[in-house]
Scaffold this active site. Structure first.
Site, PDB file in Angstrom:
ATOM      1  CE1 TYR A 140      -7.463  -7.964  -6.736  1.00 28.19           C
ATOM      2  CE2 TYR A 140      -7.947  -8.802  -4.538  1.00 28.19           C
ATOM      3  CZ  TYR A 140      -7.546  -7.770  -5.367  1.00 28.19           C
ATOM      4  OH  TYR A 140      -7.230  -6.557  -4.835  1.00 28.19           O
ATOM      5  NE  ARG A 177      -3.610  -4.169  -0.974  1.00 26.77           N
ATOM      6  CZ  ARG A 177      -2.900  -4.904  -0.121  1.00 26.77           C
ATOM      7  NH1 ARG A 177      -1.575  -4.860  -0.161  1.00 26.77           N
ATOM      8  NH2 ARG A 177      -3.499  -5.686   0.755  1.00 26.77           N
ATOM      9  NE  ARG A 223      -3.486  -2.353   2.787  1.00 25.34           N
ATOM     10  CZ  ARG A 223      -3.145  -3.495   3.375  1.00 25.34           C
ATOM     11  NH1 ARG A 223      -1.919  -3.634   3.876  1.00 25.34           N
ATOM     12  NH2 ARG A 223      -4.008  -4.486   3.475  1.00 25.34           N
ATOM     13  CG  HIS A 238      -5.533   0.207  -3.075  1.00 28.48           C
ATOM     14  ND1 HIS A 238      -4.664   0.522  -2.050  1.00 28.48           N
ATOM     15  CD2 HIS A 238      -6.365  -0.749  -2.574  1.00 28.48           C
ATOM     16  CE1 HIS A 238      -4.979  -0.184  -0.978  1.00 28.48           C
ATOM     17  NE2 HIS A 238      -5.999  -0.970  -1.269  1.00 28.48           N
ATOM     18  CG  HIS A 288      -6.055  -9.301   1.350  1.00 30.89           C
ATOM     19  ND1 HIS A 288      -6.295  -9.904   0.129  1.00 30.89           N
ATOM     20  CD2 HIS A 288      -5.955  -7.976   1.086  1.00 30.89           C
ATOM     21  CE1 HIS A 288      -6.340  -8.993  -0.815  1.00 30.89           C
ATOM     22  NE2 HIS A 288      -6.135  -7.820  -0.267  1.00 30.89           N
ATOM     23  CE  LYS A 329      -6.196  -1.076   5.431  1.00 28.18           C
ATOM     24  NZ  LYS A 329      -7.476  -1.410   4.765  1.00 28.18           N
TER      25      LYS A 329
END
Length: 421
Positions: free
Chosen positions: A401, A369, A271, A366, A392, A296
């Site tokens: 995806y 990404r 990111r 993004h 994730h 994150k």
């Protein structure tokens, strides 16, 4: 120092002879030490000499008195240049003159770094519901970026309540909240409306907990339905990725830096914030590893350092990174030197996507990404493995995806022996 930039002796003498001459020379020295470009000095010194003449005409001999005349000088200086110039050009001239003189007083007089005056807005509902943002940061542990989103939506909510004359939050009712949501739905998209509704729920629940609202109406605020797998990721093909990389001029300092950042996002799906937070300590050259610590939910990941990425970073460190004391990896090229921010990294990716003419909705970091994840999906890696690779937190974030695995879906739809017409 002035002789380094002004060739004519008369020009140097005119600068030194004005009553602020010694301070102007100190200012030029300070700019050189901080890595400012020569064109910046050529633009700013004439403004400072004009400021010295402006104050001398008014018999000003004390620097403290001169500082009080900055706004008057800017207005006078702009009036002499206003003829035949557009409004935007006049605005740029006004900002240049004001920033130049204030920067001069900071560096040459006060000997401190200059920061433009930016009056911070008060938190929305700071008086009517005190302690809400402390609750978000202390109890819920939200990052500053998340707090900005709360301020964005609640500030609009506060303006809306003032417009309709609802000053007493204790009398706040569901129809008033619904009216605000309906009004904002005309301006925001589906995802923004989900964030807005979630923000209102948290705020109203806190207001009830603190006794501001007599009853809890947060559960009555409906969150718009948006199904997780309803969208298709805004990824781009690998040919488009290569086309974007071809737009980077690696002969320049900025090009070497941007190329390294783009490879990090493409190769590891990082990111923008994760790229901006990388430091020299995150590069383990002995073991060829890259540590990504600022993910994150305070997660961290260690990647094998790919040769092409390592070579790009080495090229940037040797021939692009400025000599700065900080440990951050990526820095601004222009003065004042400072580490790149998350927004700067994302804007850099957007710039090269536009330059390559790649059509994609909401281009930015993004997008790269998504391209990284999509390539891993097309290569046949399990979704759990891909999710762990790009950080994730939930497998459902990676499932989307699978929708754009066109070749696999085509085989399922057609079966054996059928051709696509």
């Amino acid at each position: 120092m002035l002789e380094r930039f002004f060739v004519k002796p008369q020009t140097v003498d005119r600068i030194k002879d004005c009553w602020l001459g010694p301070q102007i020379e100190l200012y030029v020295t300070a700019l050189c030490e901080r890595g400012y470009a020569a064109r910046t000095i050529y633009r700013r010194v004439p403004i400072l000499t004009a400021f010295a003449d402006f104050t001398a005409i008014r018999s000003i001999e004390q620097i403290e008195q001169a500082e009080a005349l900055i706004d008057a000088f800017v207005a006078d200086w702009l009036s002499a240049r206003r003829a035949g110039r557009s409004a935007d050009a006049c605005r740029r001239d006004r900002n240049l003159a004001r920033v130049t003189v204030r920067h001069f007083f900071s560096l040459a007089i006060s000997k401190t770094e200059y920061h433009p005056d930016r009056t911070a807005l008060d938190n929305p509902f700071a008086r009517r519901v005190p302690g809400f943002f402390d609750y978000l940061s202390d109890e819920r542990g939200l990052r500053p970026g998340s707090l900005r989103h709360y301020r964005h939506y609640l500030r609009r909510f506060e303006v809306y309540l003032d417009q309709i004359g609802c000053y007493d939050l204790g009398a706040l009712s569901l129809p008033v909240v619904t009216g605000y949501v309906t009004t904002m739905a005309q301006q925001f998209g589906p995802r923004s409306m989900i964030n807005l509704a979630g923000t209102l729920r948290v705020f109203l629940r806190f207001a009830h907990r603190e006794g501001v609202l007599p009853r809890d109406i947060s559960k009555l605020v409906e969150i718009p339905q948006h199904y997780r797998l309803a969208d298709i990721p805004r990824s781009i093909g690998w040919d488009s990725v290569q086309k974007m990389l071809d737009q980077v001029d690696r002969r320049t300092v900025v090009g070497r830096r941007d190329y390294a950042m783009l490879l990090l996002m493409i190769s590891y799906g990082l990111r923008a914030r994760e790229v901006a937070m990388l430091t020299l300590d995150d590069l383990d050259w002995k073991r060829d590893r890259l540590h990504v610590r600022e993910r994150k939910a305070e997660h961290s990941t260690t990647y094998p350092l790919a040769p092409v990425v390592g070579e790009a970073i080495v090229d940037y460190l040797r021939n692009g990174r400025p000599e700065v004391p900080g440990r951050q990896l990526f820095w601004r090229h222009l003065a004042p030197r400072s580490p790149l921010t998350q927004s700067a990294v994302s804007c850099m990716a957007t710039k090269y996507l536009h330059r390559a003419g790649i059509p994609v909705s909401r281009p930015g970091s993004h997008t790269l990404r998504h391209a990284c994840v999509q390539r891993l999906v097309d290569s046949g890696f399990p979704l759990k493995t891909i999710g762990d690779y790009v950080g994730h937190r939930a497998a459902s974030s990676t499932m989307i995806y699978a929708k754009v695995q066109v070749d696999g879906l085509r085989e399922v739809a057609l079966g054996d022996g059928e051709d696509l017409q």
